[in-house]
Design a protein around this motif. Structure first.
Motif, PDB file in Angstrom:
ATOM      1  N   TRP A 103      20.697 -35.282 -50.410  1.00 40.39           N
ATOM      2  CA  TRP A 103      21.339 -36.319 -51.233  1.00 40.39           C
ATOM      3  C   TRP A 103      22.664 -36.806 -50.630  1.00 40.39           C
ATOM      4  O   TRP A 103      22.919 -38.017 -50.542  1.00 40.39           O
ATOM      5  CB  TRP A 103      21.569 -35.748 -52.635  1.00 40.39           C
ATOM      6  CG  TRP A 103      22.220 -36.668 -53.608  1.00 40.39           C
ATOM      7  CD1 TRP A 103      23.548 -36.707 -53.927  1.00 40.39           C
ATOM      8  CD2 TRP A 103      21.594 -37.691 -54.379  1.00 40.39           C
ATOM      9  NE1 TRP A 103      23.782 -37.678 -54.872  1.00 40.39           N
ATOM     10  CE2 TRP A 103      22.596 -38.300 -55.158  1.00 40.39           C
ATOM     11  CE3 TRP A 103      20.281 -38.160 -54.487  1.00 40.39           C
ATOM     12  CZ2 TRP A 103      22.325 -39.347 -56.039  1.00 40.39           C
ATOM     13  CZ3 TRP A 103      20.022 -39.188 -55.380  1.00 40.39           C
ATOM     14  CH2 TRP A 103      21.033 -39.783 -56.131  1.00 40.39           C
ATOM     15  N   LEU A 157      22.712 -39.547 -48.019  1.00 41.53           N
ATOM     16  CA  LEU A 157      22.145 -40.860 -48.318  1.00 41.53           C
ATOM     17  C   LEU A 157      23.228 -41.871 -48.681  1.00 41.53           C
ATOM     18  O   LEU A 157      24.254 -41.511 -49.256  1.00 41.53           O
ATOM     19  CB  LEU A 157      21.158 -40.755 -49.499  1.00 41.53           C
ATOM     20  CG  LEU A 157      19.948 -39.849 -49.297  1.00 41.53           C
ATOM     21  CD1 LEU A 157      19.072 -39.834 -50.557  1.00 41.53           C
ATOM     22  CD2 LEU A 157      19.124 -40.294 -48.090  1.00 41.53           C
ATOM     23  N   THR A 181      22.719 -47.045 -51.825  1.00 38.69           N
ATOM     24  CA  THR A 181      21.459 -47.785 -52.024  1.00 38.69           C
ATOM     25  C   THR A 181      20.269 -46.843 -51.910  1.00 38.69           C
ATOM     26  O   THR A 181      19.326 -46.900 -52.701  1.00 38.69           O
ATOM     27  CB  THR A 181      21.317 -48.896 -50.945  1.00 38.69           C
ATOM     28  OG1 THR A 181      22.571 -49.537 -50.821  1.00 38.69           O
ATOM     29  CG2 THR A 181      20.232 -49.877 -51.271  1.00 38.69           C
ATOM     30  N   GLN A 182      20.322 -45.964 -50.906  1.00 37.33           N
ATOM     31  CA  GLN A 182      19.217 -45.019 -50.728  1.00 37.33           C
ATOM     32  C   GLN A 182      19.124 -44.064 -51.922  1.00 37.33           C
ATOM     33  O   GLN A 182      18.031 -43.735 -52.385  1.00 37.33           O
ATOM     34  CB  GLN A 182      19.411 -44.207 -49.439  1.00 37.33           C
ATOM     35  CG  GLN A 182      19.158 -45.023 -48.174  1.00 37.33           C
ATOM     36  CD  GLN A 182      19.435 -44.213 -46.924  1.00 37.33           C
ATOM     37  OE1 GLN A 182      20.457 -43.514 -46.841  1.00 37.33           O
ATOM     38  NE2 GLN A 182      18.543 -44.302 -45.960  1.00 37.33           N
ATOM     39  N   GLN A 183      20.302 -43.641 -52.408  1.00 34.66           N
ATOM     40  CA  GLN A 183      20.287 -42.737 -53.560  1.00 34.66           C
ATOM     41  C   GLN A 183      19.619 -43.420 -54.757  1.00 34.66           C
ATOM     42  O   GLN A 183      18.789 -42.828 -55.450  1.00 34.66           O
ATOM     43  CB  GLN A 183      21.718 -42.319 -53.926  1.00 34.66           C
ATOM     44  CG  GLN A 183      22.320 -41.369 -52.900  1.00 34.66           C
ATOM     45  CD  GLN A 183      23.778 -41.025 -53.199  1.00 34.66           C
ATOM     46  OE1 GLN A 183      24.443 -41.703 -53.988  1.00 34.66           O
ATOM     47  NE2 GLN A 183      24.275 -39.980 -52.556  1.00 34.66           N
ATOM     48  N   ARG A 201      17.459 -45.762 -54.709  1.00 33.76           N
ATOM     49  CA  ARG A 201      16.034 -45.929 -54.431  1.00 33.76           C
ATOM     50  C   ARG A 201      15.264 -44.631 -54.708  1.00 33.76           C
ATOM     51  O   ARG A 201      14.199 -44.633 -55.322  1.00 33.76           O
ATOM     52  CB  ARG A 201      15.916 -46.354 -52.957  1.00 33.76           C
ATOM     53  CG  ARG A 201      14.570 -46.551 -52.389  1.00 33.76           C
ATOM     54  CD  ARG A 201      13.961 -47.866 -52.843  1.00 33.76           C
ATOM     55  NE  ARG A 201      12.550 -47.907 -52.483  1.00 33.76           N
ATOM     56  CZ  ARG A 201      11.600 -47.222 -53.072  1.00 33.76           C
ATOM     57  NH1 ARG A 201      11.878 -46.422 -54.072  1.00 33.76           N
ATOM     58  NH2 ARG A 201      10.359 -47.316 -52.679  1.00 33.76           N
ATOM     59  N   LEU A 202      15.852 -43.529 -54.255  1.00 33.14           N
ATOM     60  CA  LEU A 202      15.198 -42.230 -54.476  1.00 33.14           C
ATOM     61  C   LEU A 202      15.164 -41.890 -55.971  1.00 33.14           C
ATOM     62  O   LEU A 202      14.164 -41.386 -56.479  1.00 33.14           O
ATOM     63  CB  LEU A 202      15.938 -41.137 -53.685  1.00 33.14           C
ATOM     64  CG  LEU A 202      15.296 -39.747 -53.717  1.00 33.14           C
ATOM     65  CD1 LEU A 202      13.872 -39.777 -53.176  1.00 33.14           C
ATOM     66  CD2 LEU A 202      16.134 -38.745 -52.903  1.00 33.14           C
ATOM     67  N   ASP A 212      14.628 -41.974 -48.573  1.00 41.10           N
ATOM     68  CA  ASP A 212      14.846 -42.433 -49.950  1.00 41.10           C
ATOM     69  C   ASP A 212      13.535 -42.700 -50.681  1.00 41.10           C
ATOM     70  O   ASP A 212      13.515 -43.425 -51.667  1.00 41.10           O
ATOM     71  CB  ASP A 212      15.704 -43.710 -49.942  1.00 41.10           C
ATOM     72  CG  ASP A 212      15.093 -44.802 -49.074  1.00 41.10           C
ATOM     73  OD1 ASP A 212      14.039 -44.543 -48.444  1.00 41.10           O
ATOM     74  OD2 ASP A 212      15.664 -45.904 -49.022  1.00 41.10           O
ATOM     75  N   ARG A 213      12.448 -42.115 -50.187  1.00 41.94           N
ATOM     76  CA  ARG A 213      11.163 -42.403 -50.838  1.00 41.94           C
ATOM     77  C   ARG A 213      10.287 -41.168 -50.924  1.00 41.94           C
ATOM     78  O   ARG A 213      10.121 -40.446 -49.938  1.00 41.94           O
ATOM     79  CB  ARG A 213      10.404 -43.485 -50.067  1.00 41.94           C
ATOM     80  CG  ARG A 213      10.805 -44.883 -50.507  1.00 41.94           C
ATOM     81  CD  ARG A 213       9.942 -45.927 -49.849  1.00 41.94           C
ATOM     82  NE  ARG A 213       9.851 -45.709 -48.418  1.00 41.94           N
ATOM     83  CZ  ARG A 213       8.703 -45.708 -47.755  1.00 41.94           C
ATOM     84  NH1 ARG A 213       7.567 -45.891 -48.379  1.00 41.94           N
ATOM     85  NH2 ARG A 213       8.696 -45.528 -46.444  1.00 41.94           N
TER      86      ARG A 213
END
Ligand code: UTP
Length: 463
Positions: A24, A27, A30-32, A34-35, A197-198
């Motif tokens: 976490w 990231l 934005t990535q956080q 998304r996840l 992030d996925r």
């Protein structure tokens, strides 16, 4: 105040899946976000159950009674009339499942966009659009068409239809919706990541189509339109005839059918043919996959030489709207989950890269709804008329074999209409033929059409 991370971490830790948040801190915001979206979409109680199933040994196959041939219905004029009445009343919808991954075919795009026909190379979607339009025209209605995509191919499918003017169908009568996905697991039951992030997910199988019908609102849309019966088919068989009135009539009106779910079958001729067969086990109709039949069961023959279990599944089913509502009353289709062990790229946060790894996927199969019917019958149809699947890039069930079978069907229809079709001494067809649904939906419909007396050897003809 608890952060988003705090509210997620506890429940994930509680089911042993906290590792998906271990990276976490690396990231971006934005990535956080998304996840978090992916994680919030999970039904954690269900994830825990699935993870448990991943870790459990594969259950031994239940030793039920020996499979017997399923109940079959022979089509009568009265059943054809019953099916025609349903079509004329606008009570039938067409439903194609066009999601999945199409791994074996390897076509760069949705399977339905694959150029399939032998002369003009029409894409599969067009073949079915023309059939649906022709049936509508014959019965004076518009048959609504529901197209299940996957999250991966949904946008591309919609663009394809738009670019082709919905192949002449009214846009409002072609309804698209994506199928659902299920989390992909490692062999230890841990959730996997597809990227930083996925979460890794996979389409939930053609059985997921029943859940998708409800969740997308398509089933409610059918109700609103007065549809009572769903003609289900798969996108990869250009000869499929899901709207055949005899079949629909047998489903709705035959004594051997409870009107819940009915299937078409073609005769399996060789014991080792890799096709699932319909069978009756403990009084219930079901599909037994070829890998689940013992060699003795697969090879058992009747006194007249026919295989005992020869009703091959071509994945054309009629389902009542009421039956699908019943199966999905809990919010998702209450069907078994099948586990498949594969290898695919997954993201490893400890090294920050994607690498191939062993994975476990779950899928549902639509034919698992059959044993839930009070009485489910099978209608045998001519293989040469209705089965030319495109599954593999080469070899059996490939575009080449499908084109040949499509051409052979056209040849048989033309020969029945009195046209001399060229063949060599061994019976091999010496021309390439294609008949559009607008020209003829069946062999009988060729009668009265302007046709040549004969076709020259080497000709390529699209009617
Ligand atoms: P297949 O079982 O042949 O799978 O699908 P596939 O994904 O097309 O191809 P492979 O196995 O990866 O090579 C039979 C039919 O069911 C649909 C497919 O679009 C095809 O019409 N299907 C399959 C779905 O709609 N969703 C799925 O999750 C799986």
């Amino acid at each position: 105040m608890p952060t988003q991370l705090d509210t997620l971490r506890g429940p994930l830790d509680a089911i042993g899946q906290g590792h998906v948040l271990a990276h976490w801190a690396q990231l971006t915001a934005t990535q956080q976000a998304r996840l978090v979206d992916d994680l919030q979409a999970l039904d954690l109680a269900w994830v825990a159950e699935l993870a448990e199933q991943v870790r459990a040994p594969k259950p031994p196959q239940a030793a039920g009674a020996a499979p017997k041939p399923p109940p079959t219905v022979a089509i009568t004029p009265a059943l054809v009339a019953a099916g025609e009445a349903l079509l004329r009343a606008g009570q039938v919808a067409a439903f194609v499942v066009a999601g999945g991954q199409g791994t074996r075919l390897g076509h760069p795009g949705p399977k339905g966009t694959f150029p399939a026909t032998p002369v003009t190379g029409k894409p599969l979607f067009q073949v079915f659009a023309e059939q649906i339009a022709a049936v509508g025209q014959r019965y004076g209605v518009t048959v609504p068409w529901y197209v299940m995509t996957s999250p991966q191919n949904d946008a591309e499918t919609r663009v394809f239809f738009r670019a082709h003017g919905y192949f002449g169908l009214p846009q409002a009568d072609v309804v698209f919706f994506p199928q659902g996905t299920l989390p992909t697991f490692g062999p230890d039951g841990r959730l996997l990541l597809a990227g930083p992030d996925r979460l890794a997910t996979n389409p939930d199988g053609h059985g997921g189509s029943l859940t998708a019908l409800v969740r997308s609102g398509a089933l409610a849309d059918m109700r609103a339109r007065g549809v009572t019966q769903i003609a289900y088919f798969q996108v990869d068989n250009p000869l499929a005839q899901p709207l055949d009135p005899g079949f629909l009539g047998a489903h709705a009106a035959a004594a051997a059918s409870s009107g819940e779910m009915t299937s078409k079958a073609v005769r399996k001729v060789a014991p080792d043919e890799r096709v699932g067969v319909f069978a009756q086990i403990d009084g219930r109709t079901q599909v037994v996959e070829y890998s689940d039949l013992s060699p003795a069961q697969a090879a058992a023959r009747r006194p007249d030489g026919r295989l005992v279990l020869d009703a091959g599944n071509v994945a054309v089913h009629a389902l009542s709207v009421a039956f699908v509502e019943h199966l999905t009353a809990g919010g998702r289709a209450d069907l078994p989950l099948h586990r498949a062990h594969k290898r695919q790229p997954v993201y490893d946060p400890s090294v920050g890269a994607v690498a191939e790894a062993a994975v476990v996927k779950f899928e549902q199969f639509v034919f698992d709804a059959l044993p839930r019917c009070a009485a489910s019958a099978v209608i045998e149809v001519a293989r040469a008329d209705e089965f030319a699947p495109i599954k593999n890039a080469e070899g059996a069930d490939s575009p080449a074999t499908s084109r040949q079978l499509q051409s052979e069907r056209a040849a048989a229809w033309l020969a029945a209409a009195g046209v001399a079709v060229p063949r060599d001494a061994g019976g091999a067809l010496l021309c390439t033929l294609e008949i559009a649904a607008a020209t003829a939906l069946d062999a009988a419909a060729l009668a009265g059409q302007p046709l040549p007396d004969h076709i020259p050897p080497g000709a390529t003809l699209a009617l």
